[in-house]
Design an enzyme around this catalytic site. Structure first.
Site, short mmCIF file in Angstrom:
data_model
loop_
_atom_site.label_atom_id
_atom_site.label_comp_id
_atom_site.label_asym_id
_atom_site.label_seq_id
_atom_site.Cartn_x
_atom_site.Cartn_y
_atom_site.Cartn_z
N LYS A 1 0.91 -1.21 0.02
CA LYS A 1 -0.16 -0.11 0.26
C LYS A 1 0.96 1.32 0.03
CE LYS A 1 -1.76 1.77 4.19
NZ LYS A 1 -1.46 3.43 3.98
N ASN A 2 1.89 1.28 1.00
CA ASN A 2 2.60 2.57 1.11
C ASN A 2 3.51 2.74 -0.15
OD1 ASN A 2 1.12 3.04 3.22
ND2 ASN A 2 3.10 2.49 4.72
N ARG B 1 -4.66 10.27 3.93
CA ARG B 1 -3.65 11.28 3.94
C ARG B 1 -2.60 11.22 2.84
NH1 ARG B 1 -0.46 14.17 8.07
NH2 ARG B 1 1.25 14.00 7.29
N ASP C 1 -5.22 12.63 12.35
CA ASP C 1 -6.03 11.41 12.09
C ASP C 1 -5.97 10.53 13.36
OD1 ASP C 1 -3.51 10.14 11.81
OD2 ASP C 1 -3.55 9.55 9.76
N ASP D 1 3.98 0.62 12.19
CA ASP D 1 2.81 -0.15 11.60
C ASP D 1 2.62 -1.53 12.13
OD1 ASP D 1 2.12 2.25 10.43
OD2 ASP D 1 2.72 1.58 8.40
C1 UD1 Z 1 4.24 6.76 6.35
C2 UD1 Z 1 3.26 5.43 6.26
C3 UD1 Z 1 2.76 5.01 7.48
C4 UD1 Z 1 4.02 4.73 8.51
C5 UD1 Z 1 4.99 5.90 8.56
C6 UD1 Z 1 6.22 5.86 9.16
C7 UD1 Z 1 2.48 5.93 3.93
C8 UD1 Z 1 0.98 6.22 3.24
N1 UD1 Z 1 2.16 5.92 5.22
O1 UD1 Z 1 3.67 7.77 7.05
O2 UD1 Z 1 2.34 3.82 7.27
O3 UD1 Z 1 3.58 4.26 9.84
O4 UD1 Z 1 5.52 6.40 7.17
O5 UD1 Z 1 6.87 4.74 8.71
O6 UD1 Z 1 3.47 5.78 3.48
N2 UD1 Z 1 6.01 14.58 11.03
C9 UD1 Z 1 6.04 16.01 11.16
N3 UD1 Z 1 6.45 16.68 10.20
C10 UD1 Z 1 6.44 16.47 8.79
C11 UD1 Z 1 6.53 15.05 8.43
C12 UD1 Z 1 6.30 14.11 9.51
O7 UD1 Z 1 5.80 16.28 12.25
O8 UD1 Z 1 6.75 17.14 7.89
C13 UD1 Z 1 5.95 13.61 11.89
C14 UD1 Z 1 4.64 12.90 11.86
O9 UD1 Z 1 3.60 13.60 12.32
C15 UD1 Z 1 4.75 11.38 12.42
C16 UD1 Z 1 6.10 11.24 12.23
O10 UD1 Z 1 6.80 12.60 11.86
O11 UD1 Z 1 4.65 11.79 13.92
C17 UD1 Z 1 6.39 10.26 11.00
O12 UD1 Z 1 5.97 10.55 9.89
P1 UD1 Z 1 6.49 10.21 8.51
O13 UD1 Z 1 7.57 9.53 8.57
O14 UD1 Z 1 6.38 11.21 7.54
O15 UD1 Z 1 5.09 9.09 8.09
P2 UD1 Z 1 3.91 9.26 6.82
O16 UD1 Z 1 4.90 9.52 5.53
O17 UD1 Z 1 3.10 10.24 7.30
#
Ligand code: UD1
Length: 418
Positions: free
Chosen positions: A18-19, A88, A112, A300
């Protein structure tokens, strides 16, 4: 509706990740013409991303585990709130649309069920490449006549922020370096896809990426990598039910720490040409888990490991570093009789021989899957409400469980798409 007590045995096939697929679909926007993806999972999030691309003017044709995306010369540049709030990962169109159209308007996804999930690093990265970005009426609006390569440092190896920057930088003028980049296999898959489209990316799979911008990219054909979180879910399910499950297509090399934890819990894990096999004879032993960016233990899979520890012999500490609200799941597990105390990032889990079936509610994809697994080791019947969350990321979850010998029945149909 899950009746506990069954031992899972047999083979299960892992579908595409999915990701990864969602990001590949968004990345297709970078090139005019038809991109073809294979090993595409039949999950709700792919349907949502398909609809988003259609609203941007693309033609999207779903086949049997395939999707063909035909991108026009000038795609639309606006992603509405009604889609972004449902998924998202819709924000992945931010980088490609900015690079292709010079402007983009994407609804802010908001928080979320697993946390607040900021976009600050996405925005800061695009600004480094010369974009201007503002928030107007709930939308992130960004523009740049020509993106220009630049050095970018991330405070944290965010998967999403790394993707946004790479997806913009591939068409920028000059070289971009991303330091402290995420190294998740999904990101490697995305970079390899972009290279097949004609992008120049060095350091793939490391924490420093170097992207030399090119003038244009061409469509390509690409097979989505297998879903390591789905594979890991089946691995934990085998361990939890003292079962014997072969995860066909599972990449053990993408799950090294997770499978090592299962070995510490008492499982025997073996690999062969088709995937990996998890065999568990006894009650699992408690194992501590700390979630960290790849190659650390994946957040996850944390709800599944918490569930495993809830029925393990001993006491374990589970530490969640990525998403603060993932503990919402603990309250549901407690309804099944689990003994879990949380304090900040930590949860202390005291194992019990068995859980006790009850109605519970899924708040996100992974919690939904973990609650179904918990039902397998709960005495009596567990009703998992809002199980439609699981449809977002797991293809045929209930059918696979039944094939492996579980006593599970789906009561509610899938949520209507629109
Ligand atoms: C992706 C995955 C998700 C997985 C996560 C970590 C997808 C669709 N989702 O989510 O399943 O759990 O990676 O492996 O691929 N953050 C900030 N600012 C930012 C970006 C991130 O504060 O600009 C924080 C987020 O709020 C979160 C943490 O960093 O607490 C991790 O986020 P990130 O690694 O970006 O995960 P996603 O890409 O959202």
């Amino acid at each position: 509706m899950v009746s506990g007590g069954a031992r899972l045995e047999g083979e299960v096939q892992v579908t595409g990740a999915k990701n990864s697929v969602l990001k590949l679909m968004a990345a297709a926007l970078l090139a005019e013409g038809t991109t073809m993806l294979t090993n595409v999972p039949d999950i709700l999030d792919v349907a949502i991303m398909s609809e988003l691309l259609r609203r941007l003017g693309c033609e999207v044709v779903r086949g049997d585990a395939t999707v063909d995306i035909t991108v026009p010369a000038v795609p639309g540049h606006e992603a509405d709130y009604d889609l972004v709030r449902r998924m998202r990962a819709s924000i992945t169109v931010l980088g490609p649309l900015l690079a292709r159209c010079g402007e983009v308007k994407v609804a802010l996804p908001g928080g979320d069920a697993i946390g607040s999930r900021g976009l600050d690093m996405h925005v800061a990265g695009l600004e480094k490449l010369g974009a201007t970005a503002t928030v107007e009426h709930g939308y992130l609006v960004a523009s740049a006549r020509q993106l220009t390569g630049a050095p970018v440092w991330l405070d944290f190896p965010s998967v999403g922020a790394t993707e946004t920057i790479v997806l913009a930088a591939v068409l920028a003028d000059g070289t971009t370096t991303v330091d402290n980049a995420a190294r998740e296999p999904d990101l490697v898959d995305l970079c390899e896809f972009l290279v097949a489209m004609g992008a120049k990316i060095g350091g793939i799979g490391t924490s420093t990426l170097e992207i030399q911008g090119v003038a244009a990219l061409s469509p390509t054909t690409h097979a989505v990598l297998p879903d390591r979180i789905v594979a890991g879910t089946w691995a934990v399910a085998a361990c939890l039910t003292r079962g014997d499950v072969t995860v066909v297509g599972g990449r053990a090399d993408h799950l090294e720490i997770a499978l090592d934890k299962l070995t510490s819990a008492g499982a025997t894990v073996s690999t062969d040409g088709v995937g990996f096999r998890v065999v568990m004879a006894d009650r699992p032993r408690a194992v501590d888990v700390v979630t960290l960016p790849y190659p650390g233990f994946p957040t996850d899979l944390q709800p599944m490991m918490l569930t495993l520890n809830a029925v393990a012999d001993g006491t374990a500490m589970v530490t969640e570093n990525d998403f603060e609200a993932r503990w919402m799941f603990v309250n549901e597990l407690a309804r099944l009789g689990a003994d879990v105390r949380t304090d900040g990032h930590h949860a202390v889990v005291r194992g019990k021989p068995m859980l006790s079936g009850a109605p519970v509610t899924a708040h996100d994809i992974r919690a939904g899957a973990a609650l179904v697994l918990a039902g397998l080791v709960a005495e009596g019947v567990t009703e998992v409400h809002e199980v439609h969350h699981v449809d977002r990321g797991y293809e045929g979850f209930v059918d696979s469980l039944v094939t492996l010998g579980a006593d599970v029945r789906r009561e509610a149909g899938p949520e209507p798409l629109f």
